[in-house]
Design a protein around this motif. Structure first.
Motif, PDB file in Angstrom:
ATOM      1  N   VAL A 177     -25.798  21.766  30.920  1.00 37.02           N
ATOM      2  CA  VAL A 177     -25.303  22.066  32.270  1.00 37.02           C
ATOM      3  C   VAL A 177     -23.802  21.813  32.292  1.00 37.02           C
ATOM      4  CG1 VAL A 177     -27.504  21.424  33.293  1.00 37.02           C
ATOM      5  CG2 VAL A 177     -25.700  19.716  33.149  1.00 37.02           C
ATOM      6  N   THR A 178     -23.137  22.294  33.320  1.00 34.92           N
ATOM      7  CA  THR A 178     -21.702  22.019  33.410  1.00 34.92           C
ATOM      8  C   THR A 178     -21.507  20.577  33.882  1.00 34.92           C
ATOM      9  OG1 THR A 178     -21.375  22.633  35.719  1.00 34.92           O
ATOM     10  CG2 THR A 178     -21.346  24.429  34.115  1.00 34.92           C
ATOM     11  N   GLY A 189     -21.507  20.577  37.434  1.00 38.08           N
ATOM     12  CA  GLY A 189     -22.859  20.850  37.933  1.00 38.08           C
ATOM     13  C   GLY A 189     -23.703  19.588  37.935  1.00 38.08           C
ATOM     14  N   ALA A 190     -23.590  18.812  36.849  1.00 35.97           N
ATOM     15  CA  ALA A 190     -24.326  17.546  36.788  1.00 35.97           C
ATOM     16  C   ALA A 190     -23.877  16.646  37.936  1.00 35.97           C
ATOM     17  CB  ALA A 190     -24.088  16.868  35.439  1.00 35.97           C
ATOM     18  N   ALA A 246     -22.520  17.649  40.800  1.00 35.07           N
ATOM     19  CA  ALA A 246     -22.919  18.241  42.080  1.00 35.07           C
ATOM     20  C   ALA A 246     -24.390  17.972  42.375  1.00 35.07           C
ATOM     21  CB  ALA A 246     -22.658  19.746  42.069  1.00 35.07           C
ATOM     22  N   MET A 247     -25.245  18.147  41.364  1.00 36.61           N
ATOM     23  CA  MET A 247     -26.683  17.938  41.563  1.00 36.61           C
ATOM     24  C   MET A 247     -26.970  16.466  41.839  1.00 36.61           C
ATOM     25  SD  MET A 247     -28.404  20.925  41.135  1.00 36.61           S
ATOM     26  CE  MET A 247     -30.003  20.637  40.394  1.00 36.61           C
ATOM     27  N   LEU A 248     -26.200  15.596  41.203  1.00 36.00           N
ATOM     28  CA  LEU A 248     -26.361  14.158  41.435  1.00 36.00           C
ATOM     29  C   LEU A 248     -25.898  13.778  42.835  1.00 36.00           C
ATOM     30  CD1 LEU A 248     -26.825  11.205  40.653  1.00 36.00           C
ATOM     31  CD2 LEU A 248     -24.646  11.243  39.429  1.00 36.00           C
ATOM     32  N   VAL A 295     -30.321  13.775  41.725  1.00 34.05           N
ATOM     33  CA  VAL A 295     -31.140  14.052  40.546  1.00 34.05           C
ATOM     34  C   VAL A 295     -30.259  14.146  39.301  1.00 34.05           C
ATOM     35  CG1 VAL A 295     -33.025  15.218  41.739  1.00 34.05           C
ATOM     36  CG2 VAL A 295     -31.029  16.538  41.022  1.00 34.05           C
ATOM     37  N   LEU A 296     -30.900  13.940  38.149  1.00 32.93           N
ATOM     38  CA  LEU A 296     -30.228  14.012  36.852  1.00 32.93           C
ATOM     39  C   LEU A 296     -30.948  15.064  36.001  1.00 32.93           C
ATOM     40  CD1 LEU A 296     -30.059  10.152  36.214  1.00 32.93           C
ATOM     41  CD2 LEU A 296     -28.117  11.619  36.816  1.00 32.93           C
ATOM     42  N   PRO A 297     -30.209  15.728  35.082  1.00 33.29           N
ATOM     43  CA  PRO A 297     -30.879  16.731  34.234  1.00 33.29           C
ATOM     44  C   PRO A 297     -31.690  16.093  33.116  1.00 33.29           C
ATOM     45  CG  PRO A 297     -28.550  16.596  33.689  1.00 33.29           C
ATOM     46  CD  PRO A 297     -28.765  15.673  34.856  1.00 33.29           C
TER      47      PRO A 297
END
Lengths: 106, 509
Positions: free
Chosen positions: B161-162, B165-166, B168-170, B175-177
């Motif tokens: 992931v970017t 992006g990591a 932003a999602m966090l 959440v974590l990938p």
């Protein structure tokens, strides 16, 4: 000593009650305010699309709606950016194959 | 797209005549746009603040949705109180009717109508089926940036992931990938991302940075002038130290391994030109990789109007602005990353400056000095993290460069070497690289490099008549209610002309 903690613990989150979305026929938990992509990541799912040419698995990449890699079929509509769409109770997400419009092929 | 879906938006006042009038439309509600809108409102301007996201804050101040009930969102942010301060001022201005906030509005084109006012054309709704036109006398672009990606074998695997992006999602979804996340690429965002990830519970076995970090030391005077930046960097550094994160400078992830998802990466040392050093490879097991190579200003809305750009020290195109943040297009201002990537503090300073300029009010000398200091620091950072030309050596023939159209490096090299393509546009026409959904945002830098863009050459922005994908039904509706068909900047005609250009290109071949 490292103490394992979660993002929710870090920000002392007390979310509203969890609900579920449907992913390829199985229930996946989601918290209020999470996007579809976030709910899937939280469940350990990283891919929900296969590419048009190579049939390769893809999921969220940029996380901000710019790359369009996280497309899926949501409630029957193909090509939805799951990193932007909220995971509403009962949302149905289907792994999208290719362009997601196989029904239009002749 | 069902065309009927656009009907509800055609209520009186929603568009056509252009809707309610504003003195200033600010596009982007991140740090720069927020600061600009509240400052302009302080100065008496009637503003509209437009953003594609669901809430204000942009990427930098992205935060959990209210439903997640986060009591301490500040723990994922540097300078959170700055954001809450701007938010409070915005709330007061909105309550008093001085600022209108339009979230969930993606502006896809700007147009100067025959009456001299701007029209902002925006899509709304989950499928971008609905539309709005916003009318204003002046426009300020605070559209931020997106991440630059350099492809490598395996970068399309799920779990890669970017870095942004990591983050932003966090920040937004908590959440974590994965559990064990390698952070790699180049630029200050890597340290911020790694620091957030370990603080939120992930294991980060390595931060892999392509440069030596020595670039910063060359101009100590510039660094000393921005002590807050040193404190911010030290904060990330100490978080990484505390969690035992290893920083590997002058190295890159040259391959991600796995079949259905990433399971390991290969890291190699790089020489000064970013060429992998043979024999230096080592494998690191992980279940996710967060990668990025700096940021690219998001400026299509302005460049489509002919706004001049400059090439930044790290090889991106940014809007050329004067000391009062005016672009070369009359009536169009810009602030923050759009003028060259420099971070939130600089964006806020420029937002305030631009608001004063639009209101034609004098500016405090201290604010001007602050902006110059931060801008000088930004240029220094950009120079330090400029990608070296040797990165292309870690590509293989079958490495997809364009993720959307699945165009491998071999086909692009063939277009350049055998078919004589000399620029990214010709490569696109020959191979479809950059022609997909993302409009070349993910592969554009890489394709330009492979097409032989000489290191140090001027970077020219891509021509993108629409800044995001727009349903055809919207364009058809747009033609129907153009306020002034003889206006100087008829979008319909422009789109048609662009189409004609493509046709001509094809005939030339």
């Amino acid at each position: 000593m490292r103490r394992t903690r979660t993002p929710a613990e870090l920000v002392r989150a007390e979310p509203g009650p969890a609900h579920t979305i449907d992913f390829d026929g199985r229930p996946v938990p989601a918290l209020p305010g999470q996007t579809i992509a976030a709910a899937l990541w939280a469940d350990g799912v990283l891919a929900w699309r296969t590419t048009r040419v190579g049939g390769k698995p893809r999921g969220a990449f940029c996380g901000i709606g710019a790359c369009f890699d996280c497309l899926a079929t949501v409630d029957g509509r193909p090509n939805q950016r799951t990193c932007l769409l909220p995971a509403e109770p009962g949302t149905t997400v289907t792994t999208q194959e290719g362009h997601g419009r196989a029904d239009l092929e002749v | 797209m069902p065309t009927s879906k656009s009907e509800p938006a055609q209520s009186p006042g929603a568009h056509g005549s252009g809707g309610p009038f504003h003195d200033l439309a600010v596009i982007g509600a991140g740090p720069g746009g927020l600061a600009a809108a509240v400052t302009a409102a302080d100065l008496g301007l009637r503003c509209v603040l437009v953003d594609a996201g669901r809430s204000t804050g942009g990427q930098f101040y992205r935060h959990p949705a209210p439903g997640l009930g986060a009591a301490r969102p500040d723990r994922l942010h540097h300078g959170w109180s700055v954001y809450t301060g701007l938010s409070d001022r915005l709330a007061a201005h909105r309550a008093a009717g001085r600022v209108e906030l339009l979230t969930g509005h993606q502006v896809w084109a700007l147009e100067r109508a025959g009456d001299g006012d701007w029209r902002l054309h925006a899509t709304t709704g989950p499928d971008a089926e609905d539309r709005t036109t916003v009318r204003a006398a002046a426009v300020l672009l605070a559209t931020g940036a997106y991440e630059r990606q350099l492809p490598f074998p395996g970068w399309t695997l799920p779990g890669v992931v970017t870095a942004g992006g990591a983050q932003a999602m966090l920040k937004a979804g908590l959440v974590l990938p994965g559990r064990r996340i390698v952070v790699a690429g180049s630029g200050p965002l890597l340290l911020a991302a790694a620091s957030s990830l370990v603080t939120a519970g992930a294991e980060v076995p390595a931060v892999v940075e392509a440069t030596a970090y020595l670039g910063y030391a060359r101009r100590p005077g510039v660094l000393a002038a921005v002590p807050a930046k040193l404190v911010e960097g030290a904060g990330h550094g100490s978080a990484l130290l505390r969690h035992g994160v290893r920083l590997r400078p002058r190295s890159a992830v040259v391959e991600a391994h796995g079949t259905d998802r990433v399971t390991a990466v290969t890291v190699a040392r790089l020489d000064a030109q970013w060429r992998p050093v043979p024999g230096s490879e080592r494998r690191i097991a992980c279940d996710a990789l967060a990668v990025g190579h700096g940021l690219i200003p998001q400026i299509e809305l302005a460049t489509e109007l002919g706004a001049a750009t400059r090439t930044t020290p790290d090889g991106t195109a940014a809007l050329k602005v004067d000391a009062r943040l005016r672009t070369t297009v009359p009536g169009l201002w810009a602030a923050g990353e759009a003028c060259g990537v420099g971070g939130a503090d600089l964006a806020i300073a420029e937002g305030e400056l631009a608001a004063h300029a639009v209101a034609d009010r004098p500016v405090r000398a201290a604010l001007l000095r602050r902006r110059s200091r931060l801008r000088a620091f930004a240029e220094l950072m950009a120079a330090a993290h400029r990608p070296g030309p040797g990165w292309t050596e870690w590509l293989r023939e079958d490495t997809d460069v364009c993720r959307c159209e699945e165009v491998p490096a071999g086909r692009i090299k063939e277009a350049v070497g055998e078919l004589g393509a000399g620029d990214a546009r010709t490569v696109k026409l020959l191979t479809r690289a950059g022609m997909g959904w993302c409009q070349g945002r993910m592969c554009g830098s890489a394709v330009a490099c492979l097409a032989g863009g000489a290191d140090g050459a001027e970077v020219r922005p891509d021509s993108r008549p629409f800044s995001c994908p727009v349903p055809l039904g919207q364009l058809a509706a747009e033609r129907d209610d153009l306020g002034d068909p003889d206006g100087p900047d008829d979008r319909g005609h422009r789109a048609e002309q662009d189409h004609q250009d493509h046709q001509d290109d094809r005939q030339d071949r």
